[in-house]
Design a protein around this motif. Structure first.
Motif, PDB file in Angstrom:
ATOM      1  N   ILE A  31      30.696  34.892  48.228  1.00 34.75           N
ATOM      2  CA  ILE A  31      31.321  33.777  47.513  1.00 34.75           C
ATOM      3  C   ILE A  31      30.343  33.287  46.453  1.00 34.75           C
ATOM      4  O   ILE A  31      29.164  33.080  46.732  1.00 34.75           O
ATOM      5  N   PHE A  77      35.677  35.045  45.089  1.00 34.73           N
ATOM      6  CA  PHE A  77      35.638  35.216  46.537  1.00 34.73           C
ATOM      7  C   PHE A  77      36.298  36.540  46.875  1.00 34.73           C
ATOM      8  O   PHE A  77      37.351  36.868  46.343  1.00 34.73           O
ATOM      9  N   PHE A  99      34.810  30.174  40.345  1.00 33.46           N
ATOM     10  CA  PHE A  99      34.369  30.778  41.599  1.00 33.46           C
ATOM     11  C   PHE A  99      35.000  32.150  41.762  1.00 33.46           C
ATOM     12  O   PHE A  99      36.033  32.466  41.164  1.00 33.46           O
ATOM     13  N   SER A 147      28.814  35.027  52.843  1.00 28.38           N
ATOM     14  CA  SER A 147      29.425  34.457  54.036  1.00 28.38           C
ATOM     15  C   SER A 147      29.880  35.565  54.978  1.00 28.38           C
ATOM     16  O   SER A 147      30.012  36.725  54.575  1.00 28.38           O
TER      17      SER A 147
END
Length: 824
Positions: free
Chosen positions: A797, A820, A818, A792
């Protein structure tokens, strides 16, 4: 009969569009024009009209000249109606201007992008600021309808709306109701006796609805897709020797249901006879020895073989590739067939036309706004002033992609004007965010407020150098990191880097056994390229780690190790030697190639504890098709001690029995081993021999979660493998000396139409074990799921959702995971 104004305008428009037809004009007696007056102008100046009018003062105007004048003015496209009158000797032009387009909007389009539509409308003459022409609007409607029908959307509705405004202006809104694409219900092939329908339709993009149609969309009819499928069908026969096979749109019927929602396709063909190759010859200026070219051809095409166009094209490509690698960038090979239909044979002559030998004059880099030209130029394997080499250009592109600074790299050869033996190379890149910044703020009852920040730049000031600074401060941790790498310390690609860090860790928050540490390290490492794909690296460093057990929380096995060594501070001289081979085509989103690395790390004699670790990492990408890329990989690591083991007799302080919380229940308090307690004063029941051997606990491998080094998604980070209880019986992950991790992952590059995003389906498996003797494949944990990786604008991510297929009841499961990292 009197013509109505509306009918007169329609007739005038028709005459203007058919310029070859005679123009209409009012009946007029010949006269000499003394002056010209134009009535009805609003936006257009009289001077503009006089520029296009083929009549001037002093000219004699007759019926033919009047018709010519009307045609000329209609041809400008400015006017909706034109009338010629006479007032004495004055020529009076009465015009009605076409309105100007004030605003043009398109709504409801999904299949066709708005930018693409606006460009097409402008080409037709329909754009803001232009004059409005109803015929152009009708043409737009017809063209859009045809475009959508070619995509199988036969229910499309195009509704143009024209809104009149003041000052002779209009707003045009084109509303599109695309509808749904017609579904293919049946595909039938007729005329095939040799091959089955299943074989012929195997590679088709046009298929009846099936369970994968939601992803492939292969059941949506498209004229373009069907044309491509028919070409594949023709190629299928040509690649198997049937050169007389007749497959084409003239033999294909497409039927549509009355509701325009279902399509039935029937492809007719004539197979003909199979042909074999009779002779293969090479002619022309081969440049290379003719025998070498013949050897290249013989790999693909030989006499007595069944004729195959695919093999013939492969031989042609191989010859041109060989010539392009020695400078003949425009080399051509023209296969000339000699068909003998009586004997059903084909003789082939491979005529080589090398063209001029080409030199690369200049290499130009574009769109590298941050990255210096030097960073790109040092990765180029095609040099200025050298003979053109397609292999060197292809390798240059891969090396630029592997830098990780660019999302796309394109290299285009451009002929030098006025020269047929020189080209310029234009290297066009699209830069990505190479810097990452992570800032986290939080609060916990245990640690209070905490703040962490990390700043890393993989392309520092556009130099290609990598710099990273990190700091973390909380109630239980304080950490500072600095690292630097110059990938081109020398011009031949030797890299040099440094690492410095200091860490005070009072409580583990990483799902590992609980203990506190204070550690610092300084390292220097060197990378030496030995081939285009292979690199050897060496690291040397010194570090110090002080380990403190937390009373009642640290597992006894860790306490025993510390007591056996007799020292809570571990000093180490550390070195590492590694070999890596990387043939991947891209550092971030590879689609083919292999990466493997083997590394040996060890502490040197004189360190507090002496141990070694051996790691092997392997990953291979298999391009199955444009829409499928398979990745298979595994990671194996093992470590052990060498030299002497630490053995020590320790004594325990006898336990005490107290009611510590005044609840009426007696608690047993066991302080544990205490090296200060003299054994002669202690009962044998409270004496113990402890040993420190094998890989130190603080160097153990861990598995579980999304971490690359121990990835088994679906399980909580670091929780797989051996677990040991603390004094309260709470099991804590200890890690192990043996790590076995593997993955099989299928990427779908085309599922999301963006080079920055990838979707995959995966199967992860593996575990960590105390040592080799503890290994058991039955203990493997296995999970499967889907993942999304997105580079991104704010940073990378990764999101995964996994379901464990093989687990134990006490495993800690975390299906949605996840990571990030913010970017700048």
């Amino acid at each position: 009969m009197t013509r109505s104004p509306t009918r007169r305008r329609l007739l005038a428009l028709a005459l203007a569009s058919i310029l070859a037809a005679p123009a209409w004009a009012q009946s007029i007696d010949p006269f000499t024009v003394s002056d010209i007056r134009v009535d009805g102008l609003q936006r257009i100046s009289a001077g503009t009209v006089f520029t296009y009018l083929p009549v001037e003062r002093g000219d004699r105007l007759d019926q033919a000249k009047a018709g010519e004048a009307i045609r000329a003015l209609y041809k400008t496209g400015f006017f909706e109606d034109i009338r010629l009158d006479r007032q004495g000797d004055i020529l009076v032009l009465t015009v009605v201007e076409r309105p100007a387009i004030n605003k043009l909007t398109v709504a409801g389009n999904k299949d066709l992008q708005t930018e693409q539509l606006m460009g097409s409308l402008k080409d037709i003459g329909l754009s803001e600021g232009e004059t409005y022409d109803r015929m152009s609007l009708d043409r737009v409607k017809q063209e859009l309808t045809r475009a959508y029908q070619n995509r199988g959307k036969y229910n499309v509705v195009i509704e143009p709306t024209v809104t009149k405004l003041d000052r002779n202006r209009v707003d045009i809104a084109i509303n599109i109701k695309e509808g749904k694409a017609a579904k293919i219900r049946h595909v039938n092939v007729i005329g095939n006796d040799i091959f089955s329908d299943k074989d012929l339709l195997k590679g088709w993009e046009s298929r009846p609805s099936n369970w994968l149609s939601w992803y492939r969309r292969d059941d949506q009819y498209s004229k373009e897709k069907l044309s491509g499928d028919l070409e594949k069908l023709q190629s299928y026969y040509l690649d198997r020797g049937y050169i007389d096979a007749d497959v084409g749109p003239d033999n294909t019927q497409v039927s549509i249901s009355p509701d325009k929602r279902e399509v039935f396709i029937t492809a007719g063909l004539t197979e003909g006879e199979q042909y074999k190759i009779s002779t293969v010859t090479v002619s022309g200026d081969t440049v290379l020895p003719k025998e070498d070219i013949e050897k290249i051809v013989a790999v693909f095409v030989k006499p007595e073989q069944v004729f195959s166009r695919a093999r013939l094209e492969a031989a042609t490509d191989s010859i041109t590739a060989s010539l392009s690698n020695i400078g003949y960038a425009f080399a051509q090979v023209q296969p000339t067939p000699d068909v003998n239909r009586e004997n059903r044979t084909v003789g082939i002559d491979m005529q080589v036309v090398p063209g001029p030998r080409v030199n690369v004059r200049r290499i130009v880099f574009k769109d590298n706004n941050r990255t210096k030209d030097e960073v790109l130029r040092r990765e180029m394997r095609q040099f200025e002033g050298a003979w053109y080499s397609q292999a060197a250009i292809d390798r240059s592109k891969i090396r630029l992609q592997q830098l990780g600074h660019f999302s796309s790299v394109d290299i285009e050869s451009k002929p030098v004007p006025g020269s047929n033996d020189q080209v310029d190379l234009e290297v066009k890149v699209k830069e990505e965010n190479s810097g990452q910044v992570m800032l986290a703020l939080g609060y916990s009852q245990l640690g209070g407020a905490q703040i962490s920040a990390q700043l890393s730049e993989n392309n520092f000031l556009g130099s290609g150098n990598r710099v990273s600074i990190a700091a973390m401060r909380s109630g239980y941790q304080e950490r500072y990191d600095f690292s630097f790498l110059n990938p081109y310390f020398t011009d031949n690609g030797v890299s040099l880097g440094y690492n410095l860090f200091w860490n005070e860790f009072d409580y583990s928050d990483f799902n590992v056994a609980q203990y506190s540490t204070s550690s610092g390290s300084a390292q220097a490492f060197l990378g030496i390229p030995i081939t285009e794909y292979d690199t050897v690296s060496w690291m040397m460093g010194i570090d110090s780690k002080e380990v403190l057990a937390l009373s009642g929380q640290t597992p006894e096995v860790i306490v025993d190790y510390i007591n056996a060594v007799g020292n809570q501070t571990f000093h180490s001289w550390r070195t590492q030697l590694a070999f890596a081979r990387d043939t991947r085509n891209h550092a971030l989103t590879p689609t083919f190639g292999t990466y493997q690395r083997i590394g040996l790390e060890a502490t040197l004699p004189g360190s507090t504890v002496q141990y070694w670790k051996l790691d092997y990492q392997f990953s291979k990408y298999w391009p199955l098709s444009q829409a499928l890329v398979l990745n298979t990989g595994f990671n194996i690591g093992y470590g052990d001690s060498y030299g002497k083991d630490f053995v020590r007799n320790l004594c325990y302080t006898p336990p005490t029995f107290v009611d510590s919380d005044n609840d009426g229940i007696i608690d047993v308090v066991t302080p544990g081993a205490d090296p200060t307690v003299p054994c002669e004063t202690t009962s044998p029941d409270f004496q113990k021999t402890v040993t420190a051997t094998g890989l130190p606990f603080f160097e153990n491998y861990y598995a579980g979660g999304v971490s690359t080094s121990g990835r088994v998604r679906g399980f909580v980070d670091n929780t797989l493998g051996p677990r040991v209880p603390n004094a309260y019986g709470y099991l804590q992950p200890l890690g192990g000396a043996l790590k076995t991790i593997g993955t099989v992952e299928m990427f779908f590059p085309k599922l999301i139409d963006s080079p920055a995003a990838r979707v995959s389906a995966f199967v992860d498996f593996g575990n960590v074990y105390k040592d080799f003797d503890s290994f058991s494949a039955k203990e493997f944990r296995v999970s499967t799921g889907i993942a999304l990786m997105w580079r991104s604008p704010m940073g990378p991510i990764t999101i995964s959702y996994a379901l464990p297929l093989r687990k134990e009841d006490d495993d800690r499961i975390e299906r949605l995971q996840f990571t990030f990292t913010g970017a700048f």
